[in-house]
Design a protein around this motif. Structure first.
Motif, mmCIF file in Angstrom:
data_model
loop_
_atom_site.group_PDB
_atom_site.id
_atom_site.type_symbol
_atom_site.label_atom_id
_atom_site.label_comp_id
_atom_site.label_asym_id
_atom_site.label_seq_id
_atom_site.Cartn_x
_atom_site.Cartn_y
_atom_site.Cartn_z
ATOM 1 N N LYS A 1 -0.151 4.280 2.254
ATOM 2 C CA LYS A 1 0.050 4.023 3.680
ATOM 3 C C LYS A 1 1.535 4.040 4.021
ATOM 4 O O LYS A 1 1.951 4.669 4.999
ATOM 5 C CB LYS A 1 -0.556 2.671 4.053
ATOM 6 C CG LYS A 1 -0.360 2.297 5.503
ATOM 7 C CD LYS A 1 -0.949 0.937 5.805
ATOM 8 C CE LYS A 1 -0.640 0.550 7.243
ATOM 9 N NZ LYS A 1 -0.965 -0.834 7.514
ATOM 10 N N ARG A 2 2.349 3.382 3.216
ATOM 11 C CA ARG A 2 3.793 3.306 3.497
ATOM 12 C C ARG A 2 4.433 4.687 3.371
ATOM 13 O O ARG A 2 5.322 5.033 4.155
ATOM 14 C CB ARG A 2 4.448 2.301 2.552
ATOM 15 C CG ARG A 2 5.886 2.033 2.851
ATOM 16 C CD ARG A 2 6.047 1.230 4.155
ATOM 17 N NE ARG A 2 7.467 1.124 4.414
ATOM 18 C CZ ARG A 2 8.095 1.700 5.441
ATOM 19 N NH1 ARG A 2 7.419 2.359 6.343
ATOM 20 N NH2 ARG A 2 9.380 1.587 5.581
ATOM 21 N N SER A 3 3.990 5.499 2.399
ATOM 22 C CA SER A 3 4.502 6.870 2.262
ATOM 23 C C SER A 3 4.229 7.656 3.536
ATOM 24 O O SER A 3 5.097 8.380 4.031
ATOM 25 C CB SER A 3 3.846 7.584 1.073
ATOM 26 O OG SER A 3 4.230 7.019 -0.144
ATOM 27 N N SER A 4 3.018 7.513 4.063
ATOM 28 C CA SER A 4 2.657 8.207 5.307
ATOM 29 C C SER A 4 3.552 7.766 6.458
ATOM 30 O O SER A 4 3.996 8.587 7.264
ATOM 31 C CB SER A 4 1.199 7.945 5.659
ATOM 32 O OG SER A 4 0.353 8.546 4.701
ATOM 33 N N GLU A 5 3.837 6.462 6.527
ATOM 34 C CA GLU A 5 4.718 5.940 7.580
ATOM 35 C C GLU A 5 6.121 6.520 7.474
ATOM 36 O O GLU A 5 6.823 6.665 8.470
ATOM 37 C CB GLU A 5 4.780 4.416 7.520
ATOM 38 C CG GLU A 5 3.480 3.739 7.874
ATOM 39 C CD GLU A 5 3.452 2.256 7.569
ATOM 40 O OE1 GLU A 5 2.439 1.622 7.918
ATOM 41 O OE2 GLU A 5 4.409 1.722 6.979
ATOM 42 N N LEU A 6 6.532 6.878 6.250
ATOM 43 C CA LEU A 6 7.852 7.484 6.029
ATOM 44 C C LEU A 6 7.825 9.005 6.173
ATOM 45 O O LEU A 6 8.825 9.669 5.944
ATOM 46 C CB LEU A 6 8.376 7.095 4.641
ATOM 47 C CG LEU A 6 8.723 5.612 4.468
ATOM 48 C CD1 LEU A 6 8.993 5.293 2.997
ATOM 49 C CD2 LEU A 6 9.914 5.234 5.335
ATOM 50 N N GLY A 7 6.648 9.563 6.522
ATOM 51 C CA GLY A 7 6.538 10.997 6.752
ATOM 52 C C GLY A 7 6.080 11.808 5.557
ATOM 53 O O GLY A 7 6.206 13.032 5.547
ATOM 54 N N GLN B 1 2.722 12.342 3.767
ATOM 55 C CA GLN B 1 1.268 12.163 3.736
ATOM 56 C C GLN B 1 0.700 12.650 2.405
ATOM 57 O O GLN B 1 0.920 13.787 2.018
ATOM 58 C CB GLN B 1 0.637 12.958 4.884
ATOM 59 C CG GLN B 1 -0.857 12.840 4.990
ATOM 60 C CD GLN B 1 -1.298 11.469 5.475
ATOM 61 O OE1 GLN B 1 -0.681 10.880 6.326
ATOM 62 N NE2 GLN B 1 -2.375 10.980 4.890
ATOM 63 N N ASP C 1 0.868 -1.171 0.000
ATOM 64 C CA ASP C 1 0.000 0.000 0.000
ATOM 65 C C ASP C 1 0.913 1.231 0.000
ATOM 66 O O ASP C 1 1.437 1.626 1.043
ATOM 67 C CB ASP C 1 -0.903 -0.016 1.230
ATOM 68 C CG ASP C 1 -1.878 1.145 1.286
ATOM 69 O OD1 ASP C 1 -1.615 2.210 0.673
ATOM 70 O OD2 ASP C 1 -2.910 1.009 1.977
#
Length: 117
Positions: A20-26, A28, A17
Motif C-alpha cells: 500500500k505504501r509503495s503505491s502511495e509513493l507511485g 504500484q 503495509d
C-alpha cells in the motif's frame, strides 16, 4: 526505486503495509503469471526465500538463514547504457551509500521528516 529504500529495507511488514505504501509513493505492485506474489515492477531480479529455522538476534541486527526457492529475472538489455539519472539503473549498494539512503553497514536510513515553512 530509490524512494522505496527505507520503506522496503528499513521497516518491517509487521508495522507497515509495504504494498500500500509503495503505491502511495507511485510504485504500484503488479501480478504476473510467473509467480503468485505481487511484484514491484522494474526490478533487475526477484528472489523467493524460505526461512529455515528461527531468526536469531545478533545485537544490532537479526540473522535469518534462508533457502533460495525461486529466482525470476526479467530480460535485461546488456546493450543499453545507463547513467546515474536513469530510472532503470539497478540500485547498487555503493550508489545507495553515495546518495545517503543506506549506512556503511548497509542499513536503510530513515528519510528526513518533511517540514512546511
Amino acid at each position: 526505486h530509490a524512494p522505496l529504500t527505507y520503506l522496503l529495507g528499513g521497516q518491517t511488514g509487521q508495522d507497515v503495509d509495504k504494498q500500500k505504501r509503495s503505491s502511495e509513493l507511485g510504485f504500484q505492485w503488479q501480478s504476473t503469471a510467473a509467480v503468485e506474489e505481487m511484484l514491484l515492477p522494474g526490478c533487475s531480479a526477484y528472489i523467493r526465500l524460505v526461512l529455515v529455522g528461527d531468526i536469531t538476534n545478533a545485537g544490532d541486527h537479526d540473522v535469518a538463514i534462508c533457502r533460495l526457492e525461486k529466482t525470476l529475472a526479467p530480460e535485461l538489455r546488456a546493450d543499453k547504457e545507463v547513467d546515474d539519472d536513469d530510472v532503470s539503473r539497478p540500485l547498487m549498494s555503493a550508489f545507495l551509500r553515495e546518495k545517503g539512503l543506506i549506512s556503511n553497514k548497509g542499513q536503510a536510513i530513515a528519510p528526513e521528516p518533511q517540514t512546511d515553512i
